[in-house]
Enzyme design. Sequence first.
Site, short mmCIF file in Angstrom:
data_model
loop_
_atom_site.label_atom_id
_atom_site.label_comp_id
_atom_site.label_asym_id
_atom_site.label_seq_id
_atom_site.Cartn_x
_atom_site.Cartn_y
_atom_site.Cartn_z
N LYS A 100 -2.32 14.35 -1.80
CA LYS A 100 -1.35 13.17 -2.22
C LYS A 100 -0.04 13.71 -2.08
O LYS A 100 0.11 14.89 -2.42
CB LYS A 100 -1.87 12.55 -3.63
N1 GLU Z 1 -2.25 5.71 0.52
C1 GLU Z 1 -3.41 5.29 0.87
C2 GLU Z 1 -4.55 5.29 -0.32
O1 GLU Z 1 -4.52 5.67 -1.39
C3 GLU Z 1 -4.08 5.63 2.22
C4 GLU Z 1 -4.27 7.06 2.32
C5 GLU Z 1 -4.50 7.39 3.93
O2 GLU Z 1 -4.49 6.64 4.72
O3 GLU Z 1 -4.58 8.62 4.18
O4 GLU Z 1 -5.89 5.32 0.13
#
Ligand code: GLU
Length: 410
Positions: A100
Site C-alpha cells: 500500500k
Molecule cells: N485500492 C484497492 C484495494 O484496496 C485496489 C488495489 C489494487 O487494485 O491493486 O483493494
Amino acid sequence: MLQGAEAYFEQAVSTLHLGDDMRALLLHPWRELTVAVPVRMDNGTFRVFTGYRVQHNAARGPYKGGVRYHPNADLDHTRALAMLMTWKGGLADIPFGGAKGGVVVNPGELSQSELNRLTRRYTNQIGHIIGVNRDIPAPDLGTNAQTMAWMMDAYGAVNGYTPGIVTGKPVELGGSLGREAAPGRGAALIGALAARDKGIDVTRASVAVQGFGQVGSWAARCIAEDGARVVALSDVHGGVHNSRGIDVPGAVEYYRANGRLTGLPNTEPISNDDLLAIECDILIPAAIEDVIHSGNADRIRARIVVEAANAPATLEGGRILEDRGIAVLPDILANAGGVIVSYFEWAQNIQEFRWDEQRVNQELRGFMNRAYGAVVEAMKRHSASHRTAAYSIAVARVERATRLRGFLGS
Ligand code: GLU
C-alpha cells in the site's frame, strides 16, 4: 486499524496452528519506504509532503496495492492496508502479494496541476522499488485513473513505455474495461450470495449503501440491477432515504450534476449515522474505515453487512455485529473485485491484448464465486465467522508459498 488487522491475523495463526517463526515472518512488512515529496505550489510557495510505500509480503507474486492520498495517511495505517492486500490477493487466489502507498495530503485542497506534480515526484521517489514484476500500484481513496495515468507517465519517462506498472488506468492508456466498476460489482455479487445463503431472494432484499464514490455508487448500481431495492444512499455531505426504493441510475445522474445526493427528488434526508442504523437486509459500508464501532454496532439492524470499504468496522464493532448474529462479509472478500480486475488489467498489459467487458465481468464473477465458496466451506470446517474463515484461507495460502520459497531456511 493496524491493531485490527493484526488481531485478525493472529486469529488465523491460531486456527491454522502456525509456529512462531512463520507468524513473525508473515506479520512483519518485508519493506517500508518513507519519502519526501517536494512540490512547488501554484502560488509559488513550496511544500514538502510525506509519502509511504509499504510492501508487506510478496511470496505469491509481485507486491500489489493502491495509493491513498489522505490527510490521515501514516505509516501504521499504510502497514495495515498493505497487510490487508496480502490476504485479499491470497483469498482471491491471484498471483500477487500485498502493498500500500500513501501521501499525507488532502487532495481536495490541491489543483490538478499541483496533484500532477505531487504524483510525479512521489512516483520518482518510489520508482526504484516498484516495477511490473516487483510492485504494481493502483488507485485508492483520494486517487483515481488520472493519478494512475500520471504515475505511468512518470515511470515510463525513466523506464520506457510500461503500462503494466499501474492498474486502474484510463482505458485509453491500457486500463481494463470494467475496472472502475469492479470493487462495487464484486461487493454486490457477495451481497447477493450472502443473501441467498440467509434465505433472502436478492430481488426482495432491501439495501443501504454508505459512500457514493466509485465503490459505493457501483455497488448500489449493480445490486439494483440484480433487482434489490436500494432504500438509502449517502455521501460525505449526508444521505437520502426512501423505503419504497431509490432510482439508483437517477441518483448517479443527480450526484454527477450536483456533487451531492442531498436534495435528490423523491427522497428524505438522513444522516450518515442514521443510515447505518436503518432496518434493511443488506448494509454496504463503502466509504471509509472505522464507521462501525463499539459506540454504534448495537444500533445496526441489517441482517448482512458487506464491507465494501477497507476496514469499515473496528475490531470491537465487527465483533459486536458477529455476536448479534449479523453476517459480516469481510473487506478482503467483499471488495476483492478491484484487485481481481487489476490482475486482469496487468495480464492484458503484459500480453498486449484486450478483453471485452463481458469477459472481464464473467471472469470476475468466477473469481468472486470461488472465493465466496471457499469461505463458506472453511466456515463449516472451522466453525468460524466469515472473517475468520476468510483469513484462515488467505493466511494458509501465503504461508504455503512462503514456506515453499524456503524463507524459513529449511
Ligand atoms: N485500492 C484497492 C484495494 O484496496 C485496489 C488495489 C489494487 O487494485 O491493486 O483493494
